[in-house]
Design a protein around this motif. Sequence first.
Motif, PDB file in Angstrom:
ATOM      1  N   THR A 323       0.873  -1.233   0.159  1.00 22.36           N
ATOM      2  CA  THR A 323       0.003  -0.147  -0.006  1.00 22.36           C
ATOM      3  C   THR A 323       0.926   1.046   0.085  1.00 22.36           C
ATOM      4  O   THR A 323       0.073   2.377  -0.064  1.00 22.36           O
ATOM      5  CB  THR A 323      -0.925   0.048   1.111  1.00 22.36           C
ATOM      6  N   SER A 324       2.068   1.121  -0.001  1.00 24.20           N
ATOM      7  CA  SER A 324       3.079   2.185  -0.018  1.00 24.20           C
ATOM      8  C   SER A 324       3.621   2.335  -1.468  1.00 24.20           C
ATOM      9  O   SER A 324       4.282   3.332  -1.651  1.00 24.20           O
ATOM     10  CB  SER A 324       4.048   2.256   0.931  1.00 24.20           C
ATOM     11  N   LEU A 325       3.609   1.643  -2.421  1.00 27.27           N
ATOM     12  CA  LEU A 325       4.273   1.368  -3.659  1.00 27.27           C
ATOM     13  C   LEU A 325       3.233   0.887  -4.656  1.00 27.27           C
ATOM     14  O   LEU A 325       2.597  -0.140  -4.436  1.00 27.27           O
ATOM     15  CB  LEU A 325       5.349   0.452  -3.229  1.00 27.27           C
ATOM     16  N   VAL A 326       3.350   1.238  -5.929  1.00 28.77           N
ATOM     17  CA  VAL A 326       2.910   0.799  -6.829  1.00 28.77           C
ATOM     18  C   VAL A 326       3.818   0.282  -8.001  1.00 28.77           C
ATOM     19  O   VAL A 326       4.744   0.902  -8.313  1.00 28.77           O
ATOM     20  CB  VAL A 326       1.915   1.878  -7.721  1.00 28.77           C
ATOM     21  N   ARG A 363       8.741   1.727 -10.424  1.00 29.87           N
ATOM     22  CA  ARG A 363       8.024   1.635  -9.300  1.00 29.87           C
ATOM     23  C   ARG A 363       7.819   3.084  -8.776  1.00 29.87           C
ATOM     24  O   ARG A 363       8.683   3.861  -8.979  1.00 29.87           O
ATOM     25  CB  ARG A 363       8.937   1.093  -8.183  1.00 29.87           C
ATOM     26  N   ILE A 364       6.666   3.317  -8.183  1.00 33.75           N
ATOM     27  CA  ILE A 364       6.148   4.624  -7.942  1.00 33.75           C
ATOM     28  C   ILE A 364       5.691   4.455  -6.495  1.00 33.75           C
ATOM     29  O   ILE A 364       4.586   3.689  -6.090  1.00 33.75           O
ATOM     30  CB  ILE A 364       4.989   5.215  -8.563  1.00 33.75           C
ATOM     31  N   GLY A 365       6.111   5.340  -5.453  1.00 26.24           N
ATOM     32  CA  GLY A 365       5.804   5.100  -4.093  1.00 26.24           C
ATOM     33  C   GLY A 365       5.350   6.430  -3.638  1.00 26.24           C
ATOM     34  O   GLY A 365       5.402   7.399  -3.908  1.00 26.24           O
ATOM     35  N   ILE A 366       4.481   6.089  -2.426  1.00 25.94           N
ATOM     36  CA  ILE A 366       3.795   7.409  -1.867  1.00 25.94           C
ATOM     37  C   ILE A 366       4.091   7.446  -0.319  1.00 25.94           C
ATOM     38  O   ILE A 366       3.294   7.981   0.562  1.00 25.94           O
ATOM     39  CB  ILE A 366       2.118   7.104  -1.975  1.00 25.94           C
ATOM     40  N   LEU A 367       5.200   6.971   0.135  1.00 25.60           N
ATOM     41  CA  LEU A 367       5.575   7.212   1.454  1.00 25.60           C
ATOM     42  C   LEU A 367       5.316   8.638   1.984  1.00 25.60           C
ATOM     43  O   LEU A 367       6.038   9.606   1.237  1.00 25.60           O
ATOM     44  CB  LEU A 367       6.962   6.812   1.690  1.00 25.60           C
ATOM     45  N   ASN A 368       4.742   9.161   2.866  1.00 29.91           N
ATOM     46  CA  ASN A 368       4.398  10.307   3.358  1.00 29.91           C
ATOM     47  C   ASN A 368       4.019  11.320   2.475  1.00 29.91           C
ATOM     48  O   ASN A 368       4.006  12.412   2.500  1.00 29.91           O
ATOM     49  CB  ASN A 368       5.780  10.996   3.906  1.00 29.91           C
ATOM     50  N   GLN A 369       3.106  10.729   1.537  1.00 30.04           N
ATOM     51  CA  GLN A 369       2.563  11.683   0.514  1.00 30.04           C
ATOM     52  C   GLN A 369       0.936  11.342   0.525  1.00 30.04           C
ATOM     53  O   GLN A 369       0.354  10.970  -0.382  1.00 30.04           O
ATOM     54  CB  GLN A 369       3.060  11.060  -0.903  1.00 30.04           C
TER      55      GLN A 369
END
Length: 410
Positions: A323-326, A363-369
């Motif tokens: 859930t933090s990464l696509v 890979r695209i991540g959303i850490l703290n986004q």
Amino acid sequence: MTKIYPQLDIPETLAAGPGPGNTDPRVLERFAKTGVADHMQKDVLRGMIEAKEMLRELWGTENVYTYGVAGTGWSGLDCVLSMILPGDKVVVFPNGTFSGIDGLTIRMKASTREELAANPLDPKPASVTMVVTPHGQSVSGETVDKALAELKPMWAFMAHWETGSGRVNDLKGFNDACLKHGVMGIVDAVSSLGVADFSIDDYPGVVAWASCPQKGVLSLPLTYAPVSFTDKAINLVKKRGVYTYVHHPILEARHWGVIDGKDTPTPTYHRTHSCYAVAAFHEALRIILGYGRRRKASDYAYHEKALRQAVEAMGCDVTSNMTSLVVLNLPDKLKGKEKELVQGCRARGFGIWPTLSEPVQVRIGILNQLSPEQISEITSRFADAMLGMGAEFDKAKVMNGLKSYYAKAA
Ligand SMILES: *Cc1c(COP(=O)(O)O)cnc(C)c1O
């Protein structure tokens, strides 16, 4: 002649990869505004003790041996994997880049001198079995159960979330199999701590855990890799020893106020901890606990879904379930151009990543986004990059789709 370079300036980028995550300004402020104080100064020690207690809370554990190992994720992993001694029988369940490197670490530690000398950089000890699950798939409890039943090792190892392929592995299945077969489990929780909602005390088959500062914990300014050991693991270390001073599971804990298996208000020296790192790590833990572990996990799931739907609307095929990464395959028209696309984005300060081992994916991540604005920015920049390379979709339609996802939810 001495060569002096100009002052090093590093630009602000949009950290939208698997990690490191975007550091909270509060963490940076604690880092920069902390006074210089030595590693035995009372507030530094108090900060370490408080951080240790907050870490137990975040990780859902009463393990006394829960603390931070100075450095990066691999530092914490080196500490927990130091329990594996030459000749120990281990089964490793890799399913991507990082669990693959964990496997290499384990093979180095489990090797006899002869086995290490035979292939020093990539040893293949007879006592270690690698049960590989292909990239893009999750390690299942069934796979673990079958291998442990057959091989009856002393140790089993798995990554909880494999960041290389973006896959969530079956922690409960792993735990249950370890309990059933009397095997001590070790888990790499580098990518899941601070993102997933789980308590390590619910998994008593796992005797040691390691995480990192820069992913879900969001305390990059080099701080601490969280580790946690059950008493069973510590008793084994007490009995057998390990081949390290600095990453010694028992000795390293002393500076965090854990001595002889108990919390103590009077820690003793292990190494020179940084007051700046302690203050930053302490603040990062305060932020996550203030946000709430459960709420954070559900916010990650909510925003990951938004990004997933948006990249699918651009024609990409998502193969991850973290859930933090696509992790995605580009549409046919752009196949083979993954690295070029990623390099173009990175050159413009948009920090996405390719996979680090085969097959090549993005890979695209959303850490703290975790806001609609931040996800829209990531989506928009990725859409521009794809269109710039010849992809065919209507960007306005993609952005409207994202908008309506958030509108519906609100
Ligand atoms: C990032 C990562 C690591 C390595 O962490 P570093 O901070 O780079 O040392 C190890 N395991 C997993 C699963 C990771 O995602």
